[in-house]
Design an enzyme around this catalytic site. Sequence first.
Site, PDB file in Angstrom:
ATOM      1  CB  ALA A  11      10.268   9.972  25.401  1.00  0.00           C
ATOM      2  N   GLY A  15       8.212  14.639  30.011  1.00  0.00           N
ATOM      3  CA  GLY A  15       9.540  14.767  29.422  1.00  0.00           C
ATOM      4  C   GLY A  15       9.538  15.314  28.012  1.00  0.00           C
ATOM      5  CB  VAL A  91      10.802   7.368  34.643  1.00  0.00           C
ATOM      6  CG1 VAL A  91      11.989   7.418  33.693  1.00  0.00           C
ATOM      7  CG2 VAL A  91      11.273   7.441  36.084  1.00  0.00           C
ATOM      8  CB  THR A  95      -0.751   4.279  42.940  1.00  0.00           C
ATOM      9  OG1 THR A  95      -1.034   5.679  42.812  1.00  0.00           O
ATOM     10  CG2 THR A  95      -1.103   3.819  44.340  1.00  0.00           C
ATOM     11  CB  THR A 133       4.690  13.933  40.730  1.00  0.00           C
ATOM     12  OG1 THR A 133       4.382  14.920  39.757  1.00  0.00           O
ATOM     13  CG2 THR A 133       4.068  14.319  42.057  1.00  0.00           C
ATOM     14  CG  PHE A 227      -4.451  23.251  48.319  1.00  0.00           C
ATOM     15  CD1 PHE A 227      -3.779  22.336  49.110  1.00  0.00           C
ATOM     16  CD2 PHE A 227      -4.795  24.462  48.876  1.00  0.00           C
ATOM     17  CE1 PHE A 227      -3.450  22.625  50.432  1.00  0.00           C
ATOM     18  CE2 PHE A 227      -4.484  24.774  50.192  1.00  0.00           C
ATOM     19  CZ  PHE A 227      -3.808  23.843  50.972  1.00  0.00           C
ATOM     20  CB  CYS A 277      -1.129  14.671  38.561  1.00  0.00           C
ATOM     21  SG  CYS A 277       0.320  14.705  37.493  1.00  0.00           S
ATOM     22  CD  GLN A 279      -7.639   7.602  42.280  1.00  0.00           C
ATOM     23  OE1 GLN A 279      -8.723   8.100  42.008  1.00  0.00           O
ATOM     24  NE2 GLN A 279      -7.404   6.313  42.187  1.00  0.00           N
TER      25      GLN A 279
END
Length: 463
Positions: A11, A15, A91, A95, A133, A227, A277, A279
């Site tokens: 959540a 999500g 979820v 890293t 991702t 990109f 996202c 890095q």
Amino acid sequence: MKITNVCCIGAGYVGGPTMAVIAQKCPHIKVTVVDLNTDRIAKWNDEDVNNIPVYEPGLSDIVKESRGRNLFFSTEVDKAIDEAQLIFISVNTPTKTYGTGKGMAADLKYIELCARQIARVAKDDKIVVEKSTLPVRTAEAIKNILDHTGNGVQFQILSNPEFLAEGTAVQDLLSPDRVLIGGDTTKEGQEAIQALVDVYANWVPKERILTTNVWSSELSKLTANAFLAQRVSSINAISELCEKTGADVNEVGKAIGMDSRIGPKFLKASVGFGGSCFQKDILNLVYISKSFGLNEVADYWEQVIIMNNHQKRRFSKNIVTTLYNTVADKKIAFLGWAFKKDTNDTRESAAIYIADDLIFEKANIAVYDPKVEFEQVISDLSYLETRTKEKNNKYIASYQDPYEACKDAHAIAVLTEWDEFKEYDWKKIYDNMLKPAFIFDGRNILDAAKLRKIGFQYQAIGS
């Protein structure tokens, strides 16, 4: 298969908004968002929709419209999995901070836990959708877990990466550039793809819904973010050259952006990109490339991160140098802590690293951000593990009023591009600062000529 019941595990920033829009656009589908974090679910269910845990313009209105009708937030994960025909996994995939791949590879432990929970609970066939991702071929690992349940349940695994920009997430969901769905080329795989296509087709034109194999879908998400981040690091590299040569990076960016082959987006010089996202996904790309022995490819993409880190370091170093090589016991006001405007997300925000550098120099930091609470500021700094929470508390304070944050400050650092900063009474701020009064505009958003006329010593990235 006609989908009438959807479950989303997670959540958070992806999500919650995604499921809220699906619920609004598909009133015939029951949408349940589940999470083990009871506080987060309680906030999603708060009677005052302005208290929901994710701030995005327009989101609270969508939640208010659908919540209790066909949109539900719950901690009953097993129940939601059992009832759903289609299950989104959304979820966190941070890293890794340990073991093989530390500092680069995505940590997939939460993904695996979700897969094992679905395998344990499911009694009938399910479509499982990767929304987080993920590295290429993660779907293969999920399928391997699900296919060995031994209870005869059949699973189809789809990849449906999000392409949301925080701050414009609702608009991105309502009118996406594209919806990408990857799945198996088998008959069953294609049927699962079509089932998800039919959900999005309730509001997304079919020509914007792309279907691929699952591996292409997974890699497309990483590549898209790489990109975009590359463009940010490219213009930031040029910004340093502009400062040395007398060129203006805003003028350079405008000139090259008018080339139709390049375009104007993501050519605004700044103190650096942040967020959950860019890095993470580039580091993931670097790790995958290295694991296949593609060292030159890995080096190429790693340089994007190196440039971004350099931009943040040189910004904080410039503050120290400009303030006569010492900021010890000086008050530096931070306007903005979120990684970008119109969001309360602070993950990998440049402000965290600038503050850490300046606290190392014993500066006193005064933070104002319209959507970020002090507890989050302290949590972000403590996560770096540079010093104890108690020491961070000694050097940093948060204010509800930007004028109070700037009062008696030696300098102001603009670190988030909130629109409201442009509307402030800058003469009033100047009058209440110590002189000379400095502004370091890390987002290139303020009127330089106006501020210099007032009396500020104003510096912006690349000018």
